[in-house]
Design a protein around this motif. Structure first.
Motif, PDB file in Angstrom:
ATOM      1  N   TYR A 155      44.311 -15.857  40.621  1.00 17.80           N
ATOM      2  CA  TYR A 155      45.552 -15.119  40.866  1.00 17.80           C
ATOM      3  C   TYR A 155      45.493 -13.692  40.335  1.00 17.80           C
ATOM      4  N   GLU A 156      44.747 -13.492  39.264  1.00 18.03           N
ATOM      5  CA  GLU A 156      44.658 -12.153  38.695  1.00 18.03           C
ATOM      6  C   GLU A 156      43.978 -11.171  39.646  1.00 18.03           C
ATOM      7  N   LYS A 161      47.788  -6.935  44.396  1.00 20.70           N
ATOM      8  CA  LYS A 161      47.967  -6.253  43.116  1.00 20.70           C
ATOM      9  C   LYS A 161      47.364  -4.856  43.148  1.00 20.70           C
ATOM     10  N   LYS A 172      49.106  -0.998  36.147  1.00 23.35           N
ATOM     11  CA  LYS A 172      50.125  -1.761  36.850  1.00 23.35           C
ATOM     12  C   LYS A 172      51.457  -1.015  36.825  1.00 23.35           C
ATOM     13  N   GLU A 180      55.497 -10.060  38.443  1.00 22.27           N
ATOM     14  CA  GLU A 180      54.652 -11.073  37.816  1.00 22.27           C
ATOM     15  C   GLU A 180      55.424 -11.853  36.753  1.00 22.27           C
ATOM     16  N   GLY A 184      55.061 -14.974  38.761  1.00 21.36           N
ATOM     17  CA  GLY A 184      53.630 -15.245  38.640  1.00 21.36           C
ATOM     18  C   GLY A 184      53.309 -16.727  38.507  1.00 21.36           C
TER      19      GLY A 184
END
Length: 292
Positions: A155-156, A161, A172, A180, A184
């Motif tokens: 997911y990171e 993103k 970010k 998030e 998230g």
């Protein structure tokens, strides 16, 4: 139920008739548009986004029916994909409301009152992506991690993103940090739930049993192109209409890098890679038409 029917009929005579406005909760629905400024065209902006989210809800409703069908057939799968493609066809056509339907000067003023919120924060669109394909197909192509790593680690490195980084610092944005913090964990849970229930997994399962059809393949290809090319091109046209200027483009409300994030050619995102030829994948987003 072993009860007296006439008693129920008597009760119906005492009850109020159901009205249209009660059924659709009209007063409540019309009370949900609350612009933050006095600029008239902000009402168009907020109403359009709420309508879009309702269509996303319908798309998710169909995706759930497909993923959780106890004995999925190609016919059922195809019928639901036809519904989903109709919803996205309406959304594509409706984007003219955003591109042509607002005063540019008003938009550039009222948008400042919306910071740091952004359409980037539409969690339902992220749900649709996750429910449509294997999670590895949503990763950044430069992700320095094996695609079989745990989902919370993958997911990171999810592709979107990259579109929510500050242009100057590459950090970010507050928009992404807010998103998030709120969603998230739930997105990772959804990805876990749909590992074997997403559209791509369902298609592969039918194909393994020899039950795939050309009609279903066409609908899946259409969906892939609508979501990953046409829908994003519609957003790009809107961004160019309102945010592009010389010598430097205006940043989006959330500080998202829309010049790199929105173009399908930059993203190269597709849900069903084996339904496209190598040439079609190579030219993804460069031509929009039947079968690319």
């Amino acid at each position: 139920m072993g009860q007296d029917m006439t008693s129920y009929l008597d009760g119906l005579l005492q009850a109020d008739y159901l009205t249209y406005w009660d059924y659709v909760h009209l007063e409540t629905l019309l009370s949900l548009q609350n612009p933050r400024t006095a600029y008239p065209d902000e009402l168009i902006f907020i109403t359009y986004h709420q309508i879009t989210e309702l269509y996303f809800k319908l798309v998710k409703h169909e995706l759930t029916q497909i993923g959780y069908h106890p004995a999925l057939t190609a016919d059922f799968f195809t019928e639901r994909m036809e519904r989903i493609n109709r919803y996205f066809a309406i959304l594509e056509q409706s984007f003219a409301i955003m591109v042509e339907g607002m005063d540019k000067d008003q938009f550039l003023k009222f948008r400042m009152a919306l910071l740091p919120s952004s359409g980037f924060q539409s969690v339902q669109f992220r749900h649709i992506e996750i429910m449509s394909t294997h999670f590895r197909n949503l990763l950044s192509p430069t992700a320095p991690i094996p695609t079989d790593a745990p989902l919370d680690q993958l997911y990171e490195f999810i592709y979107w993103k990259q579109g929510a980084t500050e242009l100057a610092t590459q950090q970010k944005t507050l928009t992404l940090k807010q998103f998030e913090k709120k969603y998230g964990d739930s997105l990772v849970r959804l990805a876990t739930e749909y590992q074997s229930r997403n559209l791509y997994a369902c298609w592969l399962a039918l194909r393994e049993k020899g039950e795939q059809t050309d009609a279903l393949a066409r609908e899946l290809r259409d969906f892939d192109q609508r979501v990953n090319v046409r829908w994003k091109l519609s957003h790009l046209r809107s961004a160019v209409r309102y945010l592009h200027k010389t010598p430097e483009a205006v940043a989006a409300t959330g500080g998202t890098n829309w010049q790199r994030y929105l173009p399908p050619v930059e993203q190269q995102r597709f849900f069903f890679p084996d339904l496209w030829t190598p040439d079609e994948l190579q030219n993804w987003g460069r031509a929009v038409g039947d079968g690319q």
